[in-house]
Design an enzyme around this catalytic site. Sequence first.
Site, PDB file in Angstrom:
ATOM      1  N   GLN A  24       2.143  -6.110   5.718  1.00 34.28           N
ATOM      2  CA  GLN A  24       2.201  -5.556   3.632  1.00 34.28           C
ATOM      3  C   GLN A  24       3.602  -6.567   3.987  1.00 34.28           C
ATOM      4  O   GLN A  24       4.853  -6.282   4.844  1.00 34.28           O
ATOM      5  CB  GLN A  24       2.313  -4.264   3.862  1.00 34.28           C
ATOM      6  CG  GLN A  24       0.832  -3.381   4.228  1.00 34.28           C
ATOM      7  CD  GLN A  24       0.280  -2.579   3.684  1.00 34.28           C
ATOM      8  OE1 GLN A  24       1.131  -1.535   3.042  1.00 34.28           O
ATOM      9  NE2 GLN A  24      -0.992  -1.717   3.958  1.00 34.28           N
ATOM     10  N   TYR A  57      -6.309  -8.831  11.348  1.00 37.55           N
ATOM     11  CA  TYR A  57      -4.894  -8.865  12.661  1.00 37.55           C
ATOM     12  C   TYR A  57      -4.644  -9.099  13.589  1.00 37.55           C
ATOM     13  O   TYR A  57      -5.684  -9.384  14.326  1.00 37.55           O
ATOM     14  CB  TYR A  57      -4.777  -7.245  12.066  1.00 37.55           C
ATOM     15  CG  TYR A  57      -4.617  -6.684  10.590  1.00 37.55           C
ATOM     16  CD1 TYR A  57      -3.157  -6.234  10.598  1.00 37.55           C
ATOM     17  CD2 TYR A  57      -5.822  -5.819  10.048  1.00 37.55           C
ATOM     18  CE1 TYR A  57      -3.435  -5.828   9.708  1.00 37.55           C
ATOM     19  CE2 TYR A  57      -5.693  -5.579   8.904  1.00 37.55           C
ATOM     20  CZ  TYR A  57      -3.819  -5.640   8.428  1.00 37.55           C
ATOM     21  OH  TYR A  57      -4.044  -4.951   7.683  1.00 37.55           O
ATOM     22  N   GLU A 116      -5.631  -9.315   3.971  1.00 33.71           N
ATOM     23  CA  GLU A 116      -5.285  -8.461   4.858  1.00 33.71           C
ATOM     24  C   GLU A 116      -5.350  -9.674   6.305  1.00 33.71           C
ATOM     25  O   GLU A 116      -6.166  -9.553   6.896  1.00 33.71           O
ATOM     26  CB  GLU A 116      -5.849  -7.227   5.186  1.00 33.71           C
ATOM     27  CG  GLU A 116      -5.589  -6.412   4.122  1.00 33.71           C
ATOM     28  CD  GLU A 116      -6.123  -4.589   4.274  1.00 33.71           C
ATOM     29  OE1 GLU A 116      -5.881  -4.493   6.044  1.00 33.71           O
ATOM     30  OE2 GLU A 116      -6.273  -3.848   3.130  1.00 33.71           O
ATOM     31  N   GLU A 141       1.016  -1.189   0.375  1.00 31.93           N
ATOM     32  CA  GLU A 141       0.005  -0.157  -0.038  1.00 31.93           C
ATOM     33  C   GLU A 141       0.866   0.810  -0.107  1.00 31.93           C
ATOM     34  O   GLU A 141       2.201   1.397   0.868  1.00 31.93           O
ATOM     35  CB  GLU A 141      -0.790   0.211   1.115  1.00 31.93           C
ATOM     36  CG  GLU A 141      -1.461   1.332   1.120  1.00 31.93           C
ATOM     37  CD  GLU A 141      -2.815   0.637   2.528  1.00 31.93           C
ATOM     38  OE1 GLU A 141      -2.779  -0.134   3.114  1.00 31.93           O
ATOM     39  OE2 GLU A 141      -3.998   1.285   2.186  1.00 31.93           O
ATOM     40  N   ASN A 189     -12.291  -1.180  -0.403  1.00 32.41           N
ATOM     41  CA  ASN A 189     -11.945  -1.837   0.478  1.00 32.41           C
ATOM     42  C   ASN A 189     -12.823  -1.560   1.929  1.00 32.41           C
ATOM     43  O   ASN A 189     -12.085  -0.157   1.724  1.00 32.41           O
ATOM     44  CB  ASN A 189     -10.539  -0.852   0.174  1.00 32.41           C
ATOM     45  CG  ASN A 189      -9.606  -1.552   1.367  1.00 32.41           C
ATOM     46  OD1 ASN A 189      -8.853  -2.812   2.305  1.00 32.41           O
ATOM     47  ND2 ASN A 189      -9.607  -0.470   3.045  1.00 32.41           N
ATOM     48  N   GLU A 190     -12.014  -2.744   3.030  1.00 34.16           N
ATOM     49  CA  GLU A 190     -13.451  -1.727   3.877  1.00 34.16           C
ATOM     50  C   GLU A 190     -14.075  -0.931   3.652  1.00 34.16           C
ATOM     51  O   GLU A 190     -14.366  -0.007   4.671  1.00 34.16           O
ATOM     52  CB  GLU A 190     -12.344  -1.724   5.203  1.00 34.16           C
ATOM     53  CG  GLU A 190     -11.043  -3.138   5.401  1.00 34.16           C
ATOM     54  CD  GLU A 190     -10.321  -2.441   6.265  1.00 34.16           C
ATOM     55  OE1 GLU A 190      -9.941  -1.908   6.735  1.00 34.16           O
ATOM     56  OE2 GLU A 190      -9.056  -3.505   7.015  1.00 34.16           O
TER      57      GLU A 190
END
Length: 499
Positions: free
Chosen positions: A353, A246, A304, A31, A178-179
């Site tokens: 990432q 996460y 992710e 990103e 995204n999200e």
Amino acid sequence: MLRADQSATLTLRADQPGAVISREIYGHFAEHLGHCIYEGLWVGPDSSIPNTRGIRNDVVAALKNLQIPVLRWPGGCFADEYHWKDGIGPREKRPAIYNSHWGGVVENNHFGTHEFLDLVEMLGCEAFVSVNVGSGTVQETQQWVEYMTSDAKSPMADLRRANGRDKPWRVKYIGVGNETWGCGGNMRPEYYADVYKHFNTFIKNYDREYRIQRIACGPNGDNYAWTEELMASAARHMNGLSLHHYTLPSGSWSGPKGAAYGFPETQWFTTMRNTLIMETLVTKHSAIMDKYDPQKKVGLVVDEWGTWYDVEPGTNPGFLRQQNTIRDAVVAGLNLHIFQKHADRVTMANIAQMINVLQAVILTDKEKMILTPTYHVFEMFKVHQGATSLKLDLKTPDYVFGAEKLPVVSASASRNAAGKIHLSLVNLHPSDAVTVSTTLEGVKPGAVSGRILTADAMDARNTFEAPETVKPVAFTGAKLAGGQLTVTLPAKSVVVLEL
Ligand code: AHR
């Protein structure tokens, strides 16, 4: 040490093949955030750091060694404020913009569509482009896809040619937002399902032979209602549904998350516990997907995942730079095992990432580069890419901490096209070894060899001063006798064996 009666038992059923492990489970994510793109990947053609058309040679060589299958770009939250036309044409004429999500820095747009797809071609991987749904338009998406993939005589293809690229690129995956439940627009699932179908309608297959795979924005963690709604109203329009999870040692987005190193055993334990939540998430989201898609045409795309700690002291809090230790290596092994266990549904995963951000596989500091413990797990596990998973029955002792406990051993096995069997094992206990007594069914190997990644300290890490503190070495703890394989896994270790 563990008591003798706490050893694990494993049966590897080589005669019971499961799903093929999608190569894309070993995917990455880059990103426009901190020093992932700028300095990590892109230094510009005039840099004194050796580069090819502006992209670092050392980083590309290290990434190629991982056989990266797919790379997701440009975000993340950044994708929903990225307007692709800012990032094409002569670099000195590209507009600078404000990166409102990540550090409030100026984004000069020097790394854009051409540079990304050049990188993808250098790596020999698939492109996964996240289009801007949050602040972009359907037309902008339609034109971007045309720009990248059309060979026709058409305005966007001609614009690409005018910018120096004659032939279209191959773009296999398009992520539609995204999200969208958060930074991508704070939408309700019902609303987003319609928005998804609207955008998706105008993503055309200009290359008939190479059809674009469409990834819808999926749930945040355990938001099962999101999956239910998206699958009920849009499953037949998508090839994949994403999932983000996460690992935070604290388990909470408010307050400190926990340090990347110098942490107590409590945080080792909670990090492992919060990683293993992935198993529940994948199982439950898959069960919902099974209701609407029993033939498993829609992949669960964990685009992710990884650890998220407090940032490295003294760095920009918006750059999400963190160190990476043997704890991260164990986390990587556990997650990859979960994805492989669910290979029938999980078709892609992208660690967050790739460089200098969150659970990075590479850290750079100007001209210097180091490989993290997580890098080594990806390198050791690459033997599973595209192989056929094999059934395992595992009985493992527990790592007991206070009133809680976790399974000590995690395992996964596969057979590759050449017939070789690979068994990977993780011992998540921070201080105790464990012996795994393995019965082999359907295979009589003549020999076993392997490598191990381990360390003495819970927070052992590679630094620019000592870059090889944590690296894989030959493993001597596996013994074959009478069809039985006995493996002694040291504390906090990741092992890959070849039979
Ligand atoms: O990976 C960092 C950020 O985490 C991404 O931009 C966003 O999608 C997620 O919240």
